[in-house]
Design an enzyme around this catalytic site. Structure first.
Site, mmCIF file in Angstrom:
data_model
loop_
_atom_site.group_PDB
_atom_site.id
_atom_site.type_symbol
_atom_site.label_atom_id
_atom_site.label_comp_id
_atom_site.label_asym_id
_atom_site.label_seq_id
_atom_site.Cartn_x
_atom_site.Cartn_y
_atom_site.Cartn_z
ATOM 1 C CG ASP A 56 2.918 30.710 -5.275
ATOM 2 O OD1 ASP A 56 3.939 30.027 -5.156
ATOM 3 O OD2 ASP A 56 2.920 31.912 -5.571
ATOM 4 N NE ARG A 59 -2.881 -10.026 -4.442
ATOM 5 C CZ ARG A 59 -3.153 -8.922 -5.129
ATOM 6 N NH1 ARG A 59 -4.362 -8.410 -5.097
ATOM 7 N NH2 ARG A 59 -2.232 -8.331 -5.853
ATOM 8 C CD GLU A 108 -3.319 -6.373 -14.693
ATOM 9 O OE1 GLU A 108 -2.207 -6.885 -14.634
ATOM 10 O OE2 GLU A 108 -3.943 -5.954 -13.701
ATOM 11 C CG HIS A 159 4.984 -6.168 -9.434
ATOM 12 N ND1 HIS A 159 4.758 -7.193 -10.316
ATOM 13 C CD2 HIS A 159 4.129 -6.330 -8.407
ATOM 14 C CE1 HIS A 159 3.808 -7.969 -9.824
ATOM 15 N NE2 HIS A 159 3.410 -7.469 -8.671
#
Ligand code: ADP
Length: 790
Positions: A165, A480, A643, A675
């Site tokens: 809760d 990007r 990685e 991914h």
């Protein structure tokens, strides 16, 4: 099994710590037990587990069992509580507590760690306050001698809050509440799709008698249309408001979430049936309405990533609290505030929790809200803002104060990006601002005039955005490219052309880099002299200025479920090591936190690197581990490797080396989730935090609405990154973060808060001291292992 009668505690004997889970079970309790058992052993203590909560303490005998290191192997991913829990009527009465005290002394238990809800911790508090008199009575009634009780005169208790809760005051989250929320959101997401297909309304009842946390958070995470919680009943006209929401927006589906304990301002219960009748009323909306009561499924299922590492870190902290305690230390419980694990006095938290219930009963709802933590009231306000869009003019600013706010996503998709955008748009519309979408990052912005003259920059449409609360990916597209790469002059001219008054960037390290470039270009371009703020969103969690970025929680959840599946696949052979490559760029955050949540044997990070000596030591450890394995758990062992942890040792190479060196004694395989780590549907934590933080960001931009170019240039707060730092949510000036907190070469913060956590992963997996590669960042020394956590 412990003998029924143990000698009294003697000086020089190891400390004996007991662990218990009590009250309603919650996911993550096993992680807490595992952490307590292993940390206690690591710190030179003996550890006992008490079966079936207080019931076991009152019964004694074989209900109190000694645990060894391997006994908790694989427990992190096990559901429920493996040491059992029960409601114990006897413990409510003094005679029951007297027997429990006797069993504690007979078993030589110096300290008790209890993981339970407010009932269990209230019981613990009562036990503690009565302790001296219980011992006196045991001596007076000749059940024990004064010599036997003497070494135990200070009862050392530490509470861990395990409850679905999230009803305990003093902590932002209880162990189990985010798993329950995850379950609820999964189910509401399913319900939503059928509601949409059939154009139906659903009334969903969730748990929470005195606490609306689950209902409120589910409402925020799922973008529910209406939420009923006990702490803040709706005002008298809620019936009309509820009907207005459906009509105004013209939606095909309506979701209403009701907490079990919901009531109106007069204290009359609001039941799902009442809401259904209202929505289905032939003279009103006449909606095809169904009720779904979620019930016990909310308790079940897997522990989410957050609960696993919260339980682990809090379990470790509980053992430290036991060992640090003096007779004067007030009994603590372990809390979390934003991102910081703390010890707080148990008595106060128990009193405050009872106060909330009292305030609700006496209908003092403002007091009930004020007694909840700040995140709760923030969430409530965020929820009200996003649902009031287009309906309520009370928050609207005068037209002179309205701004054109551009929203752009920069980087790679991360869970929560759409939820943040939706919340920002909702807030803008409620205030009278114009929210503008820039599609496909700066690259899309710079090139839009070539191919899509109107498509790449446009005003948001609320009907479209309203459905984005639970959507993964990036609805407006991400890229990007930074503004310098796109051409700063062009970007600045577009800012001017579109008359932006503020910029809200959502994204990862590229977004951070972009904001830095825009800030520096302000000297040259007046159009860039507008307030700008960044909400970090990247699975790598490597944005300086924040300890948390949107999407990192979704990523961890994907990773742990991947790891659980892979671990289980080894159950036939029982002798397999998996080397799993994680994403994270040059930050080992994801690998480390996932390692903490799955109980990895070792985690390799770029911060630390990998060396041949380190690998050799880990292989030796694996040999030992497989040799002594008594088959406690059939699952495989995991090594997580980021990685970019090494230029030479890839996951494949590490697995090959291990396999070769194992000489057939065990197997090694590499595995790359890739991914998948971006996640499908974002986690509830990412979705709810997205809403809360995005609204704060637009509020921050509003504060600079009327500033001149020069004041904007001069004021560091006009260009900021929002972040969770320790126990606070803060806007840090980019100027400072760029210069002082950023390791630009490695694209990560200079001082990563989680680096210390790697000690915990190693400690709890029993990894011996291994030779560490030379590293400029972390000086690993044996004594570091014994240092604090966060
Ligand atoms: P939760 O810990 O999940 O809130 P309960 O309220 O059922 O669950 O409490 C669990 C157990 O804790 C109870 O069965 C009882 O043994 C003990 N307990 C709860 N409240 C008290 C109290 N006021 N005094 C003594 N023991 C209590």
């Amino acid at each position: 099994m412990a003998p029924a009668h143990l000698p009294p505690a003697l000086p020089g004997r190891k400390r004996r710590i007991a662990m218990m889970t009590s009250g309603g079970d919650s996911q993550g309790m096993n992680g807490a037990t595992r952490a307590v058992v292993r940390m206690a052993i690591d710190r030179g203590c003996e550890v006992y587990c008490i079966k079936e909560g207080y019931e076991g303490l009152v019964k004694g005998g074989d209900q109190i069992q000694k645990f060894e290191w391997p006994d908790v192997r694989g427990w992190l991913s096990a559901n429920g509580t493996l040491i059992g829990t029960a409601r114990c009527m006897a413990f409510y009465e003094r005679p029951g507590r007297l027997t429990a005290a006797k069993n504690m002394v007979l078993n030589g238990i110096d300290a008790l760690i209890i993981c339970g809800g407010d009932g269990s911790l209230t019981g613990a508090d009562k036990f503690r306050s009565e302790w001296p008199s219980l011992l006196e009575e045991l001596v007076a009634t000749k059940q024990l001698t004064a010599e036997q009780t003497e070494p135990f005169k200070h009862l050392n208790i530490v509470g861990l809050v395990g409850s679905i809760d999230n009803d305990m005051s003093g902590t932002d989250a209880t162990i189990g509440c985010f798993s329950a929320l995850t379950r609820i959101c999964e189910l509401v997401d399913c319900i939503e799709s059928t509601a949409l297909s059939h154009s139906r309304a659903f009334v969903v009842e969730v748990m929470g008698r005195h606490c609306g946390w689950l209902a409120l958070m589910a409402g925020v995470a799922c973008g529910a249309d209406f939420v009923f919680i006990p702490e803040k009943p709706r005002a008298g006209n809620w019936r009309e408001e509820m009907c207005k929401i459906h009509r105004k927006v013209g939606k095909r589906q309506t979701i209403v979430i009701v907490a079990e304990g919901a009531h109106d301002q007069e204290g009359n219960k609001i039941s799902p049936d009442m809401i259904k009748d209202l929505l289905a009323d032939k003279n009103g909306l006449a909606l095809d309405t169904r009720i779904t009561t979620l019930g016990h499924v909310q308790r079940g299922g897997k522990a989410c990533a957050f609960d696993r590492y919260l339980a682990t870190l809090q379990g470790v902290e509980a053992v430290n609290a036991v060992l640090d305690a003096t007779p004067e230390t007030p009994t603590p419980f372990i809390a979390i505030t934003e991102n910081k694990i703390t010890r707080k006095p148990l008595v106060q938290a128990v009193l405050d929790t009872k106060e909330v219930t009292k305030a609700i009963e006496s209908r003092d709802f403002d007091r009930a809200m004020s007694l909840r933590d700040t995140e709760f009231s923030d969430m409530y306000n965020s929820y009200m803002t996003t649902t009031a869009t287009g309906l309520n003019d009370s928050m609207r600013l005068p037209p002179t104060k309205n701004m054109r706010i551009a929203i752009i996503h920069v980087g790679a998709p991360a869970g929560g990006v759409n939820a943040a955008t939706r919340a920002a748009v909702a807030y803008c519309l409620t205030r009278g601002h114009t929210p503008i979408a820039i599609h496909n990052g700066f690259a899309g912005f710079a090139r839009h005039h070539d191919d899509k003259p109107l498509g790449a920059v446009r005003e948001f449409d609320w009907l479209e955005v309203d459905g984005w609360a639970s959507r993964g990916g990036s609805e407006i597209g991400m890229n990007r490219e930074t503004p310098e790469e796109s051409g700063m002059e062009l970007i600045a001219s577009l800012f001017k052309q579109y008359k932006f008054d503020g910029l809200f960037i959502i994204g990862g390290f590229e977004a951070f880099h972009s904001l830095s470039q825009l800030r520096k270009a302000r000297d040259q371009y007046s159009s860039l002299c507008i307030p700008m703020t960044l909400l970090p969103a990247t699975i790598s969690n490597n944005v300086p200025g924040s300890e948390y970025s949107l999407g990192s929680d979704t990523c961890l959840n994907e990773l742990i479920s991947y790891c659980d599946t892979i671990k289980q696949s080894a159950s036939a052979s029982r002798r397999r090591v998996f080397v799993i490559e994680t994403q994270g760029g040059r930050s080992g955050y994801v690998a480390t936190l996932a390692g903490l949540a799955v109980g990895a044997v070792a985690v390799y990070t770029p911060e630390e690197g990998i060396s041949i000596d380190m690998l050799a030591a880990d292989i030796q450890h694996l040999r030992e581990a497989f040799k002594t394995d008594r088959g406690q758990s059939s699952s495989g062992r995991l090594i997580l490797v980021n990685e970019k942890a090494s230029k030479v040792y890839s996951a494949r190479l590490i697995a090959d080396i291990i396999r070769d060196e194992a000489h057939g004694r065990f197997e090694a395989r590499d595995s790359i989730p890739g991914h998948v780590q971006q996640g499908g549907i974002p986690s509830p934590m990412d979705r709810t935090r997205a809403v809360r933080l995005a609204i704060k960001c637009i509020e921050q931009l509003e504060a600079f609405e009327d500033r001149t170019d020069e004041t904007i240039r001069q004021d560091p707060q006009s260009c900021t990154v929002i972040g969770i730092k320790g126990a606070s949510v803060v806007f840090s000036p980019m100027k400072v973060v760029e210069a002082e907190e950023t390791d630009w070469a490695n694209r990560r913060p200079k001082n990563e808060f989680w680096v210390e956590l790697k000690h915990t992963v190693d400690t709890l997996s029993g990894r011996p001291e291994v030779p560490r590669p030379e590293s400029p960042l972390v000086g690993w020394k044996a004594k570091d292992r014994k240092r604090g956590l966060i």
